[in-house]
Design an enzyme around this catalytic site. Structure first.
Site, short mmCIF file in Angstrom:
data_model
loop_
_atom_site.label_atom_id
_atom_site.label_comp_id
_atom_site.label_asym_id
_atom_site.label_seq_id
_atom_site.Cartn_x
_atom_site.Cartn_y
_atom_site.Cartn_z
N LYS A 52 21.05 48.37 38.22
CA LYS A 52 22.03 49.36 37.75
C LYS A 52 23.45 48.85 38.02
O LYS A 52 23.73 48.30 39.10
CB LYS A 52 21.78 50.69 38.48
CG LYS A 52 22.56 51.87 37.94
CD LYS A 52 22.18 53.16 38.70
CE LYS A 52 22.93 54.38 38.19
NZ LYS A 52 22.62 55.59 38.99
N SER A 127 21.88 59.53 35.89
CA SER A 127 22.76 58.51 35.38
C SER A 127 22.10 57.15 35.15
O SER A 127 22.63 56.35 34.37
CB SER A 127 23.93 58.33 36.36
OG SER A 127 23.46 57.88 37.62
N SER A 151 19.46 60.90 39.86
CA SER A 151 19.66 59.83 38.87
C SER A 151 18.62 58.72 38.84
O SER A 151 18.67 57.87 37.96
CB SER A 151 21.04 59.21 39.07
OG SER A 151 22.01 60.09 38.58
N1 GLN Z 1 23.30 64.31 37.32
C1 GLN Z 1 23.88 64.41 38.64
C2 GLN Z 1 25.38 64.31 38.54
O1 GLN Z 1 25.86 64.24 37.47
C3 GLN Z 1 23.29 63.38 39.53
C4 GLN Z 1 23.89 62.04 39.40
C5 GLN Z 1 23.29 61.01 40.31
O2 GLN Z 1 22.25 61.22 40.95
N2 GLN Z 1 24.00 59.91 40.42
O3 GLN Z 1 26.08 64.29 39.51
#
Ligand code: GLN
Length: 452
Positions: A52, A127, A151
């Site tokens: 990532k 994400s 994410s």
């Molecule tokens: N969807 C969540 C957010 O927008 C989690 C993001 C993540 O785990 N990096 O913050």
């Protein structure tokens, strides 16, 4: 073979922001050389992996999918990356994501979205949508994600892959571009539970460079995955989170969930319902804590230290250059979070917002602690809905935030959780989430391998 596969399909999937063809071939040859020299390498030596783009990789572009980091090549490797290289794994490239890991669909990448290999009109989650899509699309057998609110797990669920969030502090944050430091957790993505455990074993363990890294031995997740694969869950107590048993979830997701719980019973597990009354406040608490921490962490993108620099024409003041750079370099969702976080932390509001959210976090932790006095693990669907169409949830931020309704409590508590493919709803993958007590990562792998 994986580089060929990427060349063949990534024009349509867009899982990668950067493919390091030459570096991958060189790394593969280096593994052969180490073997030839008699070095005894682990089980993942020579196995390709996608990373990532929020993880620092020495000399390789690292953008966190933001314009503000365009062109930045880190002078060092993140600890997880160092361990991956030491294990002889071969990095294929860097995967797409929501900018700075803020989002649930990978649509907030500054470099265009990733498409779900199951249906290219749908999102791959976020994400870490790029990591999940790369693995689901057979572009990489393994990938690294990061989980702040879901994410790793939510992209796993909607792409039919396995994604694990280790115990907070079980994997090092050194070299991970910080979003919300008290929540951020790097973890493995794979197509099977055993593969996930093997990668977990490579990246986990104490790191003196991360002050919140846990100085304890890594639970034996690989042995647990092998034990679970025997399919015997006799004596295991599984708790169904009462508050996550239907409301707001798609009926198709709930149908798969009920079938999976039924299957757990058949494997010998004792299934009971457990109430976690404060879980309903997790989402609002998270959306104060995570933006607060991000508003502080993202202050370092000041046009001086990294990447983009706008308006430096000799006439603008330093402050003007900073604000022009941040205006041009950050996307709308990142700006929204910085504004919410700055507000929540400002004097006069701190107690009402950030302080309250921290109290809710404590209550959620107590819910987990008392639940784990009754059961070995908790389960829920990973996410309330399957992969949605691109554009379906971008108009209203709250609709996007709901994707992590079931994953966020675990981050606030700090324990481990995994998403494992549980079945299909209308032809799209549904994930089962298994949550375990802190440092009992092995327990979730055992159950996940039995479900698989
Ligand atoms: N969807 C969540 C957010 O927008 C989690 C993001 C993540 O785990 N990096 O913050």
């Amino acid at each position: 073979a994986h580089l060929d596969r990427i060349a063949e399909v990534d024009g349509r999937v867009h899982a990668f922001l950067h493919v390091d063809d030459a570096g991958a071939v060189e790394a593969a040859r280096a593994v052969d050389a180490r073997r030839a020299a008699g070095e005894k390498l682990g089980p993942l030596a020579g196995v390709p992996i996608a990373i990532k783009d929020v993880i620092a990789t020495k000399g390789i572009p690292t953008t966190a999918a933001s314009k503000i980091l365009e062109g930045w090549r880190p002078p060092y490797d993140a600890t997880v990356m160092t361990r991956i290289r030491e294990a002889g794994m071969v990095m294929l490239g860097k995967t797409n994501m929501d900018e700075f890991a803020m989002g649930s669909s990978t649509e907030y990448s500054a470099y265009g979205p990733t498409y779900n290999p199951w249906d290219l009109t749908r999102i791959p989650g976020g994400s870490g949508g790029g990591s999940a899509a790369a693995v689901a699309g057979y572009e990489a057998p393994l990938a690294i994600g990061t989980d702040t609110g879901g994410s790793i797990r939510q992209p796993g669920a909607v792409t039919g892959t396995v994604g694990a969030k280790p115990t907070y502090g079980g994997t090092s944050r050194y070299g991970l571009i910080a979003f919300s430091s008290s929540l951020d957790t790097p973890g493995p993505v794979a197509r099977t539970v055993l593969d996930t455990a093997l990668l977990h074993e490579v990246i986990a363990g104490h790191d003196p460079r991360d002050s919140t890294s846990i100085p304890l031995p890594v639970p034996d997740v690989v042995a647990a995955a092998r034990q679970g694969a025997t399919g015997d869950l006799t004596g295991v107590r599984v708790g169904l989170v009462k508050e996550f048993s239907g409301e707001g979830a798609e009926p198709g997701v709930m149908a798969v969930y009920r079938d999976t719980v039924e299957a757990l019973t058949k494997l010998g597990a004792e299934v009971v319902e457990v109430s976690c009354p404060h879980f309903q406040y997790a989402l609002p608490a998270y959306y104060l804590i995570a933006p607060s921490e991000c508003s502080s962490n993202l202050a370092r993108f000041d046009a001086v230290r990294f990447g983009l620099r706008v308006g430096d024409d000799g006439r603008n003041s330093l402050e003007d250059v900073m604000s022009l750079t941040r205006e041009a370099g950050f996307g709308d969702e990142v700006k929204r979070r910085i504004i919410i976080g700055t507000y929540a932390l400002s004097s006069g509001y701190y107690d009402a917002y950030y302080g309250q959210a921290q109290k809710v976090r404590t209550l959620i932790t107590r819910d987990f602690t008392s639940a784990f006095e009754q059961v070995d693990v908790l389960v829920s669907p990973t996410t309330p809905f399957t992969a949605f169409e691109l554009g379906a949830r971008t108009a209203d931020p709250y609709q996007m935030y709901l994707a992590d309704l079931y994953t966020i409590p675990t981050n606030l508590y700090g324990g481990p959780a995994i998403s494992v493919p549980a079945g299909l709803s209308d032809g799209l993958p549904v994930g089962l989430q298994i949550m375990a007590p802190t440092m009992a990562d092995d327990r979730m792998y055992r159950i996940a391998a039995a479900v698989e």
